[in-house]
Write a protein that holds these residues in place. Structure first.
Motif, PDB file in Angstrom:
ATOM      1  N   TYR A 107      -4.985   6.848  -7.179  1.00 40.32           N
ATOM      2  CA  TYR A 107      -4.800   8.041  -6.358  1.00 40.32           C
ATOM      3  C   TYR A 107      -3.383   8.562  -6.531  1.00 40.32           C
ATOM      4  CZ  TYR A 107      -3.030   4.217  -3.446  1.00 40.32           C
ATOM      5  OH  TYR A 107      -2.374   3.099  -2.990  1.00 40.32           O
ATOM      6  N   ARG A 209       3.333  11.860   4.162  1.00 37.73           N
ATOM      7  CA  ARG A 209       3.626  10.477   3.776  1.00 37.73           C
ATOM      8  C   ARG A 209       2.436   9.843   3.060  1.00 37.73           C
ATOM      9  NH1 ARG A 209       3.878   7.128   7.692  1.00 37.73           N
ATOM     10  NH2 ARG A 209       2.946   8.471   9.254  1.00 37.73           N
ATOM     11  N   TRP A 210       1.349  10.591   2.901  1.00 34.26           N
ATOM     12  CA  TRP A 210       0.151  10.015   2.283  1.00 34.26           C
ATOM     13  C   TRP A 210       0.437   9.649   0.820  1.00 34.26           C
ATOM     14  CZ3 TRP A 210      -3.518  10.463  -1.561  1.00 34.26           C
ATOM     15  CH2 TRP A 210      -4.721   9.766  -1.347  1.00 34.26           C
ATOM     16  N   GLY A 211       0.213   8.388   0.514  1.00 32.87           N
ATOM     17  CA  GLY A 211       0.453   7.927  -0.850  1.00 32.87           C
ATOM     18  C   GLY A 211       1.880   7.508  -1.110  1.00 32.87           C
ATOM     19  N   VAL A 212       2.712   7.516  -0.084  1.00 33.23           N
ATOM     20  CA  VAL A 212       4.071   7.004  -0.227  1.00 33.23           C
ATOM     21  C   VAL A 212       4.089   5.593   0.357  1.00 33.23           C
ATOM     22  CG1 VAL A 212       6.518   7.387   0.247  1.00 33.23           C
ATOM     23  CG2 VAL A 212       4.940   9.339   0.157  1.00 33.23           C
ATOM     24  N   VAL A 213       4.499   4.620  -0.437  1.00 36.33           N
ATOM     25  CA  VAL A 213       4.542   3.240   0.060  1.00 36.33           C
ATOM     26  C   VAL A 213       5.421   3.215   1.308  1.00 36.33           C
ATOM     27  CG1 VAL A 213       5.260   0.884  -0.451  1.00 36.33           C
ATOM     28  CG2 VAL A 213       4.173   2.282  -2.232  1.00 36.33           C
ATOM     29  N   ALA A 214       4.846   2.716   2.415  1.00 30.75           N
ATOM     30  CA  ALA A 214       5.531   2.832   3.700  1.00 30.75           C
ATOM     31  C   ALA A 214       6.621   1.794   3.860  1.00 30.75           C
ATOM     32  CB  ALA A 214       4.512   2.677   4.832  1.00 30.75           C
ATOM     33  N   SER A 217       7.268   3.806   9.155  1.00 37.84           N
ATOM     34  CA  SER A 217       6.452   5.020   9.212  1.00 37.84           C
ATOM     35  C   SER A 217       7.012   6.126  10.093  1.00 37.84           C
ATOM     36  CB  SER A 217       5.050   4.666   9.721  1.00 37.84           C
ATOM     37  OG  SER A 217       4.529   3.583   9.014  1.00 37.84           O
ATOM     38  N   ASP A 246      -2.420  12.907   6.791  1.00 38.81           N
ATOM     39  CA  ASP A 246      -1.298  12.252   7.460  1.00 38.81           C
ATOM     40  C   ASP A 246      -1.276  12.753   8.911  1.00 38.81           C
ATOM     41  OD1 ASP A 246       1.133  11.460   8.530  1.00 38.81           O
ATOM     42  OD2 ASP A 246       2.357  12.270   6.889  1.00 38.81           O
ATOM     43  N   ASN A 329       4.093  -2.968   8.365  1.00 39.15           N
ATOM     44  CA  ASN A 329       3.645  -2.187   7.208  1.00 39.15           C
ATOM     45  C   ASN A 329       3.495  -3.040   5.948  1.00 39.15           C
ATOM     46  OD1 ASN A 329       3.401   0.326   8.419  1.00 39.15           O
ATOM     47  ND2 ASN A 329       5.520   0.915   8.000  1.00 39.15           N
TER      48      ASN A 329
END
Lengths: 497, 499
Positions: A107, A209-214, A217, A246, A329
């Motif tokens: 993704y 933030r979707w797809g960003v390694v958290a 958060s 998000d 996380n």
């Protein structure tokens, strides 16, 4: 006539976009020039992996569109570096950790997808502090990034800042015209200041933030890093936007920040927070702060004193809230579904967790997981986590009250200039102090930017920070532009790599 | 009201104190925080989104339908709906929990205090109606499932359930007997199914209970409780309580103490055993989920939820008694389940329309038919009956013929048998199969004239005051008419002729 590759790599986002659109050069020429520059700059260790084919394919697509007379997009023909915290489809995404080494997502993060949709291409995945935890880019599993900058007359390797240190180094070294960064407690602004470039963390929720390694958060926020305010405005426009995937994404239209740029600050009031005059702040930094006031006054702004009384509690609160969230996380990295798995002979589930996580996380990540686990545990939750959340509320309230008297706040980005790699390894507290001016805006979710102001006596860059009201990226960018025009920062690192 | 259920110990009587935490799967096509499907019975790991598998950078987004169902459920138990609620993370490591935490609501649940009525049931030892308090309802994610029978040395994980929305409905420690707990679960299940917020299917795991049990001498303070996890039928809930209460009494009477611990139920032996003790209890490190904003419910949304609620079991039962004139027994039976009242109300409407009388006038007839006659015929036919033929229209037609006196009760059953087997039209069946009462007064009069002529002595006796003989004449007439005469017509003519 195509310009030489050397000249092309001196160009920023706006010039490349306009040059490609105007036919001065092709997107492919630009991509090839930067791919070559990236290949030459392995000594910086700015990239974990390079993706020249991605950059070329995006460039060819833009050139094909131009041939058909189609719109090239906000970032049409601009190759960029992608911090390796953003998931990229089919391209290894590691967060600079061993535990995610070899992980290839199926993704694409919303922010990176937005950039590709806007016509940008990817030069590679940029190195960073492991899971974005660090202020010097020394916690990466893939080795530290070397800053392109060095003290005058010294060969000592310097820190590019962190956690977006690969981004700052690549942009400063002109091996990428721009890069993505993420900022949890200063991770865009501090490396931008250390590397003499510009970086903006928008209001929390502007970039998905979707797809960003958290990491943490409630604090994580993506933003652009480039060499000018204009370039940041362009790139932020491409990155930002509401994302239904998000739940903390802002349901607001993206303003036309580039079109709205104006360095005229007439009728604007700029606040100077008195609590930011802290012990341990470098004299030259204080001097550049004074200079910054003069520049803004020159641009028409009125300078006013403001108070942010809870500033001194912000950093301790940050170092409770961020590790607390991180400890939770990072629980998903357990060796079960992806990434590293260490399964000793005869091991059960718990043994596998322990072995995998012991092997897969670096020391700084472990330190923060331990801190976070501790502050959330029974009996300590109220004393630490709850207390820190209250401080966070008070810090936000400080800003809200200050913004009753001013439109934006001017402060140093960092208390010192870049430091030599390795010099703070045994002193995590001093390392954490590097973020003392950056963290309050993070806790309050405010837009904040670092712009280069000057170089110090060692020839190292110093940055100034502008913090704005919620959603007022335009005000921040405009104040930044006013400084940029007056600072006339032309220093660049001498090529040693 | 004092419950009379007691454990007889060596040292005297003990009272059982029971609280239940019921986990009910929210009826929703998608999971609580992802778009993956929730359908039961799919191949392992085919209903797993990137979010459910906790891939790096994935984020939860609340499913509004799940929130709506929780709110409607809260309204159905007359509970406080919290306009502000929040999701918290419950942190622990396990292979069926990809995120390493469960998203739940500890500090600010969406539904606060409510209540539920369990009805008196002499047979079960519940002497009077009793109100059971409900502490709260919160929504949370389900975990995946470990499969231990797929490989000789390894366990497999199925994440299809991972992230499915559950409501945890927490009662107060208000129950005092296994029967009360059983009644509570049944009533709760009924309400959930009325509301449509949970299908109540305990076999498929849509509903399961954590059973909290303690014992005390009547009048004393609460004892230490144990919690038996994941009990998945009403019968098992009652078994757990019986077993646990007796076990605890034994321990206490032998000088021991009860550990506050988590236990597991073994349905094969009907016993419980320690799963983990208090010392091994997890520190779940609850904290507000930073990926999610607090839930703030608007008045408009709440009004929409309230407006969408159906008539609930208690209200419906009361209405059946007062407006339809049904007996308390019939009213309770008909309102216990969604399917039952649904069929009843459809049939009632169809019958009333067919006959042309108000529903209240035919309700008792329809209730008796629906509760005893029709199920009896269906059962006696077994596989020969096609349930698809049991249409409201057909049944209403039979009931209408009966109401008009065209057919007797026995004929109604016979006709219904044929209808169930063949799907034929009931009126046509009545005509062609000779299953109709004779209401033709001419034929009945002729038969009665014969009977009077042949039984002159009995006629004298009757006229002399021996009223009981009226039944004899009715019997003779019905016999002469081969049972097909309309009894009302027969009565009338006999009365006229006998004077």
């Amino acid at each position: 006539m195509p310009k030489t590759a050397n000249k092309l790599t001196n160009l920023g986002v706006k010039d490349i976009r306009d040059g490609v659109a105007g036919g001065d050069f092709t997107a492919r020429e630009v991509a090839e020039a930067f791919n070559a520059a990236v290949a030459e700059a392995a000594a910086l260790n700015a990239f974990i992996i390079t993706t020249p084919d991605h950059a070329l394919a995006a460039a060819d697509a833009v050139d094909a569109k131009r041939a058909k007379g189609e719109d090239l997009g906000k970032m049409g023909g601009v190759p960029i570096g992608m911090k390796d915290l953003f998931a990229t489809r089919g391209v290894q995404t590691t967060a600079a950790s061993h535990i995610l080494e070899g992980f290839t997502p199926q993704y694409e993060s919303t922010v990176s997808q937005n950039l590709w949709d806007a016509g940008a291409g990817m030069l590679g995945k940029l190195n960073l502090d492991q899971f974005a935890m660090g202020s010097s880019n020394e916690t990466s599993y893939f080795g530290n990034v070397n800053s392109p900058w060095r003290k005058e007359g010294s060969n000592a390797a310097m820190s590019p800042g962190g956690s977006s240190g690969g981004s700052s180094a690549a942009v400063a070294a002109r091996i990428a015209p721009a890069a993505t960064g993420t900022d949890t407690g200063g991770s865009i602004r501090q490396p931008a200041a250390f590397a003499g470039i510009t970086g903006i963390k928008p209001t929390y929720g502007r970039c998905s933030r979707w797809g960003v390694v958290a990491f943490a958060s409630s604090l994580d926020q993506a933003g652009p890093m480039a060499r000018t305010v204009e370039d940041c405005a362009i790139m932020l426009e491409a990155m930002a936007g509401f994302d239904p995937k998000d739940a903390t994404s802002l349901k607001m239209d993206v303003p036309a920040w580039e079109a709205g740029l104006s360095a005229d600050l007439k009728d604007k009031r700029i606040g100077i927070p008195r609590e930011y005059r802290m012990e341990g702040t470098d004299e030259e930094i204080l001097k550049s702060w004074e200079q910054g006031k003069e520049w803004l006054r020159d641009a028409g702004a009125e300078i006013v004193d403001v108070s942010l009384p809870h500033t001194k509690y912000a950093l301790p609160a940050y170092y409770i809230v961020a590790p607390a969230e991180a400890s939770s996380n990072l629980a998903r990295y357990d060796g079960v579904r992806y990434g590293l798995r260490d399964l000793p002979d005869g091991a059960g589930l718990q043994d596998m967790y322990a072995a995998t996580r012991a092997e897969g996380f670096g020391d700084e990540v472990k330190r923060r997981i331990l801190i976070g686990t501790y502050v959330l545990s029974a009996g300590f939750y109220d004393a630490y986590y709850n207390q820190a959340q209250k401080v966070r509320t008070l810090v936000s309230r400080d800003f809200a009250e200050a913004f009753g008297q001013c439109d934006a706040i001017l402060a140093p980005t960092t208390p010192t200039a870049s430091f030599p790699l390795g010099s703070l390894n045994d002193d995590p507290l001093t390392m954490y102090l590097n973020d003392v001016f950056a963290v309050p805006a993070s806790l309050a979710g405010l837009p904040a930017m670092s712009v280069p102001a000057t170089v110090n006596a060692d020839g190292l860059p110093l940055g100034l920070q502008i913090v704005g009201k919620p959603f007022d990226e335009q005000g921040v960018l405009n104040a930044g532009l006013a400084i940029q025009q007056r600072a006339n920062f032309t220093a660049k690192p001498e090529k040693w790599w | 009201m004092v419950s009379t259920y007691r454990i007889q110990g060596a040292t005297g009587e003990w009272e059982v104190v029971i609280g239940l935490e019921v986990h009910a799967q929210v009826t929703s096509k998608a999971k609580l925080f992802s778009g993956a499907s929730t359908a039961f019975g799919a191949e392992p790991n085919t209903q797993v989104s990137l979010v459910d598998a906790a891939m790096p950078g994935m984020l939860p987004v609340p499913n509004a339908e799940c929130i709506r169902q929780a709110v409607r459920t809260g309204m159905a138990i007359e509970a406080q709906i919290n306009k502000y609620s929040r999701f918290d993370r419950k942190n622990y490591f396990y292979a069926d929990l990809p995120q390493g935490y469960q998203i739940s609501q500890l500090y600010h649940p969406i539904v606060g205090e409510g209540q539920l009525l369990i009805e008196a049931d002499e047979k079960a030892g519940i002497a009077e109606d009793k109100v059971i308090g409900i502490e709260r309802i919160h929504v949370e994610q389900d975990a995946g499932k470990l499969m231990h029978d797929q490989h000789p040395t390894m366990s497999y994980v199925d994440l299809n359930r991972s992230g499915v929305a559950l409501m945890e409905i927490v009662s107060k420690p208000d129950m005092r007997s296994p029967a009360e707990a059983g009644a509570y679960v049944r009533k709760l299940r009924s309400i959930l199914r009325y509301v449509g917020s949970c299908d109540g299917n305990m076999e498929e795991g849509s509903m399961r209970a954590d059973v909290n049990v303690s014992v005390r001498k009547p009048g004393e303070e609460f004892g230490t409780r144990t919690e038996t996890k994941n009990v998945n039928s009403v019968r098992f809930v009652m078994q757990v309580i019986e077993y646990e209460a007796n076990r605890q009494v034994d321990v206490l009477e032998n000088g021991g103490t009860i550990d506050q611990e988590t236990r597991l139920f073994d349905p094969n032996t009907g016993t419980t055993r320690t799963m983990r003790s208090k010392e091994d209890a997890h520190d779940y490190r609850y904290f507000p989920d930073p990926d999610l904003l607090p839930l703030e419910l608007e008045d408009e949304f709440l009004e929409e939820c309230r407006a969408s609620l159906p008539e609930l079991p208690d209200a419906k039962r009361a209405r059946y008694e007062t407006e339809l004139g049904l007996t308390p027994y019939n009213a309770r039976e008909l309102t216990a389940e969604v399917e039952t009242f649904g069929r009843f109300e459809t049939l009632l409407a169809a019958t009333a329309a067919k006959i042309g009388k108000p529903e209240a006038k035919v309700a008792t007839q329809v209730a008796n038919w629906a509760l005893s006659v029709a199920p009896g015929v269906m059962k006696s036919l077994g596989d020969e009956a096609d349930p698809a033929n049991a249409t409201a229209e057909a049944q209403a037609s039979i009931l209408a013929m009966q109401d008009k006196g065209e057919i007797s009760g026995g004929q109604a059953k016979e006709i219904y048998e044929i209808v169930l087997k063949t799907g034929r039209d009931p009126e046509e069946v009545a005509d062609t199969e000779g299953l109709k009462q004779v209401s033709d007064t001419g034929a009945i009069e002729a038969a009665i004239d014969d009977i009077i002529a042949n039984n002159a002595d009995k006629v004298e006796e009757y006229r002399g005051g021996k009223d009981k003989l009226f039944g004899f004449f009715v019997g003779q007439t019905m016999k002469a008419m081969q049972g097909k005469a309309n009894p009302a017509v027969v009565n009338q003519i006999l009365k006229d002729k006998l004077g």
